[in-house]
Scaffold this motif. Sequence first.
Motif, mmCIF file in Angstrom:
data_model
loop_
_atom_site.group_PDB
_atom_site.id
_atom_site.type_symbol
_atom_site.label_atom_id
_atom_site.label_comp_id
_atom_site.label_asym_id
_atom_site.label_seq_id
_atom_site.Cartn_x
_atom_site.Cartn_y
_atom_site.Cartn_z
ATOM 1 N N GLY A 172 54.605 41.695 41.847
ATOM 2 C CA GLY A 172 54.186 43.095 41.860
ATOM 3 C C GLY A 172 52.706 43.286 41.569
ATOM 4 N N HIS A 173 52.054 42.264 41.011
ATOM 5 C CA HIS A 173 50.668 42.448 40.565
ATOM 6 C C HIS A 173 49.792 41.235 40.815
ATOM 7 N N THR A 174 48.522 41.512 41.038
ATOM 8 C CA THR A 174 47.493 40.468 41.027
ATOM 9 C C THR A 174 46.304 41.108 40.326
ATOM 10 N N ILE A 175 46.117 40.786 39.069
ATOM 11 C CA ILE A 175 45.092 41.456 38.260
ATOM 12 C C ILE A 175 44.289 40.403 37.499
ATOM 13 N N LEU A 176 42.989 40.626 37.427
ATOM 14 C CA LEU A 176 42.118 39.751 36.648
ATOM 15 C C LEU A 176 41.662 40.526 35.407
ATOM 16 N N PHE A 177 41.858 39.904 34.247
ATOM 17 C CA PHE A 177 41.498 40.550 32.984
ATOM 18 C C PHE A 177 40.473 39.708 32.232
ATOM 19 N N LEU A 178 39.697 40.400 31.402
ATOM 20 C CA LEU A 178 38.872 39.700 30.424
ATOM 21 C C LEU A 178 39.514 39.944 29.066
ATOM 22 N N MET A 179 39.833 38.852 28.359
ATOM 23 C CA MET A 179 40.441 39.000 27.034
ATOM 24 C C MET A 179 39.421 38.527 26.006
ATOM 25 N N LYS A 180 38.935 39.442 25.186
ATOM 26 C CA LYS A 180 37.993 39.024 24.131
ATOM 27 C C LYS A 180 38.764 38.487 22.948
ATOM 28 N N ASN A 181 39.956 38.997 22.780
ATOM 29 C CA ASN A 181 40.917 38.479 21.804
ATOM 30 C C ASN A 181 42.270 39.004 22.253
ATOM 31 N N LEU A 182 43.287 38.945 21.401
ATOM 32 C CA LEU A 182 44.610 39.386 21.851
ATOM 33 C C LEU A 182 44.713 40.901 21.983
ATOM 34 N N GLU A 183 43.740 41.615 21.430
ATOM 35 C CA GLU A 183 43.777 43.084 21.497
ATOM 36 C C GLU A 183 42.825 43.666 22.519
ATOM 37 N N ALA A 184 41.605 43.098 22.566
ATOM 38 C CA ALA A 184 40.580 43.673 23.438
ATOM 39 C C ALA A 184 40.728 43.090 24.837
ATOM 40 N N ILE A 185 41.407 43.850 25.688
ATOM 41 C CA ILE A 185 41.707 43.371 27.041
ATOM 42 C C ILE A 185 41.157 44.375 28.049
ATOM 43 N N LYS A 186 40.349 43.867 28.979
ATOM 44 C CA LYS A 186 39.742 44.770 29.956
ATOM 45 C C LYS A 186 40.099 44.310 31.363
ATOM 46 N N LYS A 187 40.499 45.260 32.190
ATOM 47 C CA LYS A 187 40.827 44.907 33.573
ATOM 48 C C LYS A 187 39.527 44.738 34.352
ATOM 49 N N LEU A 188 39.353 43.599 35.030
ATOM 50 C CA LEU A 188 38.132 43.372 35.818
ATOM 51 C C LEU A 188 38.350 43.770 37.272
ATOM 52 N N GLY A 189 39.542 43.573 37.766
ATOM 53 C CA GLY A 189 39.835 43.901 39.155
ATOM 54 C C GLY A 189 41.282 43.620 39.461
ATOM 55 N N GLU A 190 41.720 44.098 40.638
ATOM 56 C CA GLU A 190 43.122 43.859 41.012
ATOM 57 C C GLU A 190 43.272 43.949 42.525
ATOM 58 N N THR A 191 44.472 43.672 43.001
ATOM 59 C CA THR A 191 44.654 43.700 44.445
ATOM 60 C C THR A 191 44.610 45.148 44.951
ATOM 61 N N ARG A 192 44.048 45.278 46.143
ATOM 62 C CA ARG A 192 43.964 46.618 46.726
ATOM 63 C C ARG A 192 45.170 46.913 47.605
ATOM 64 N N ASP A 193 45.943 45.877 47.907
ATOM 65 C CA ASP A 193 47.152 46.107 48.719
ATOM 66 C C ASP A 193 48.305 45.265 48.194
ATOM 67 N N ASP A 194 48.663 44.190 48.900
ATOM 68 C CA ASP A 194 49.808 43.380 48.458
ATOM 69 C C ASP A 194 49.436 42.508 47.257
ATOM 70 N N ALA A 195 50.425 42.235 46.427
ATOM 71 C CA ALA A 195 50.226 41.259 45.350
ATOM 72 C C ALA A 195 50.353 39.862 45.956
ATOM 73 N N ALA A 196 49.818 38.859 45.264
ATOM 74 C CA ALA A 196 49.863 37.497 45.808
ATOM 75 C C ALA A 196 51.312 37.053 46.046
ATOM 76 N N GLY A 197 52.179 37.290 45.050
ATOM 77 C CA GLY A 197 53.584 36.884 45.188
ATOM 78 C C GLY A 197 54.263 37.590 46.353
ATOM 79 N N GLU A 198 53.891 38.853 46.528
ATOM 80 C CA GLU A 198 54.442 39.640 47.634
ATOM 81 C C GLU A 198 54.048 39.011 48.968
ATOM 82 N N SER A 199 52.815 38.492 49.062
ATOM 83 C CA SER A 199 52.395 37.877 50.325
ATOM 84 C C SER A 199 53.164 36.566 50.555
ATOM 85 N N PHE A 200 53.451 35.820 49.486
ATOM 86 C CA PHE A 200 54.302 34.626 49.634
ATOM 87 C C PHE A 200 55.677 35.055 50.162
#
Length: 360
Positions: A172-200
């Motif tokens: 359902g998802h393809t998302i890249l995150f930056l984790m500074k620690n277990l709490e500080a999590i920032k989304k850097l980018g994600e799929t604009r259409d299909d998720a990688a697993g969905e394409s498989f």
Amino acid sequence: MKILAIETSCDETAISLMTASGNLSQPKFKIEKSVIASQIETHRPFGGVVPNLAKREHLKNLPILFGQIFKNPKSKILNLKQILKAKNQKLKAIDLIAVTVGPGLEPCLWAGIEFAKNLYKKVKIKNKKLKLIGANHLEGHLYSFLLPQNTKSKKLKAKSLFPAVHLLVSGGHTILFLMKNLEAIKKLGETRDDAAGESFDKVARLLRLSYPGGPEIEKLAKKGNKEAINFPRPMINQKNYDFSFSGLKTAVLYHLRDNKNDRKEDVVASFQQAAIDVLIKKTLRAAEEFGARSIIISGGVAANKELRKQFKKAAGENYQVIVPDFKYCTDNADMIAAAAYLDHLRRKKYKLEAKGNLSI
Ligand code: KG4
Ligand code: ZN
């Protein structure tokens, strides 16, 4: 803290009973018992998950799995009423019931939520300290690398991991995150259409391979030549952290239409390589830009051995590559218990309402 976690967001019904301890810089998880009922066989004839069938299966499986978790090995106690009557000590010891509230298929999420609410009401009568909270499925994947590893690999020291770049790759998802620690999590980018697993899954369907497509493609690709066909690597050189996989699937569709005699093995190996190339290149670029110490991969596609191998090779000595055990890559309730524990520590609360598109 004893946590009972329930996961029904897609096509796996899962319940986990876990003891969690430690703080936000070094949480510890001990899985007491974990059960999972896969619906793969139910959905296979349809080539994908059918939401209403999935909901029906969850409703059927939840009480059975619950019985399996609390069954006294000497007796045949199976339903909630009997378990409560028998003053089950394990049930009385629970501090927290956690249930996935999103993202996922809403009818499926509701099945889990209603079950959890009903359970909470009944157990609360005898166990006053009990709490009920919602959990985020994506946080589950994000924290799945913290679950106890089978492999006797080095103990993870949270301090030496961060900052980390985290690639969540699922159906359902393809998302890249930056984790500074277990709490500080920032989304850097994600799929604009299909998720990688969905394409498989979609490419597998084009080739009449069975559902879910990821493991089938991985198996067949081993016998193929990954350089046979030069499929596009969408957005690979764009200076952002977004992805796109629907064009890759369409390229496979046209290729199959125009090259009927190609070996299936070569087509899937070349497709898999195109997807892997994009995932690795963008993740490594993020790791470089943000000075990451490690790269973490999670979600169903992270179970792909070729992806794991190539990630480790590409990272070389520069980054530590961390992957959860195979059983924690695809959906499970252990990761939901872990996410709920971390939410509890940082006092984060999710409403007990199904939210199909819940984000981080
Ligand atoms: O994390 P997951 O169980 O469910 C979601 O949250 O979406 O991921 C399921 C996805 C499916 O698309 C499946 O085809 C893919 O993960 N998958 C794989 C492999 N095993 C599962 N994809 C590639 N290679 C695999 N070995
Ligand atoms: Zn998932």
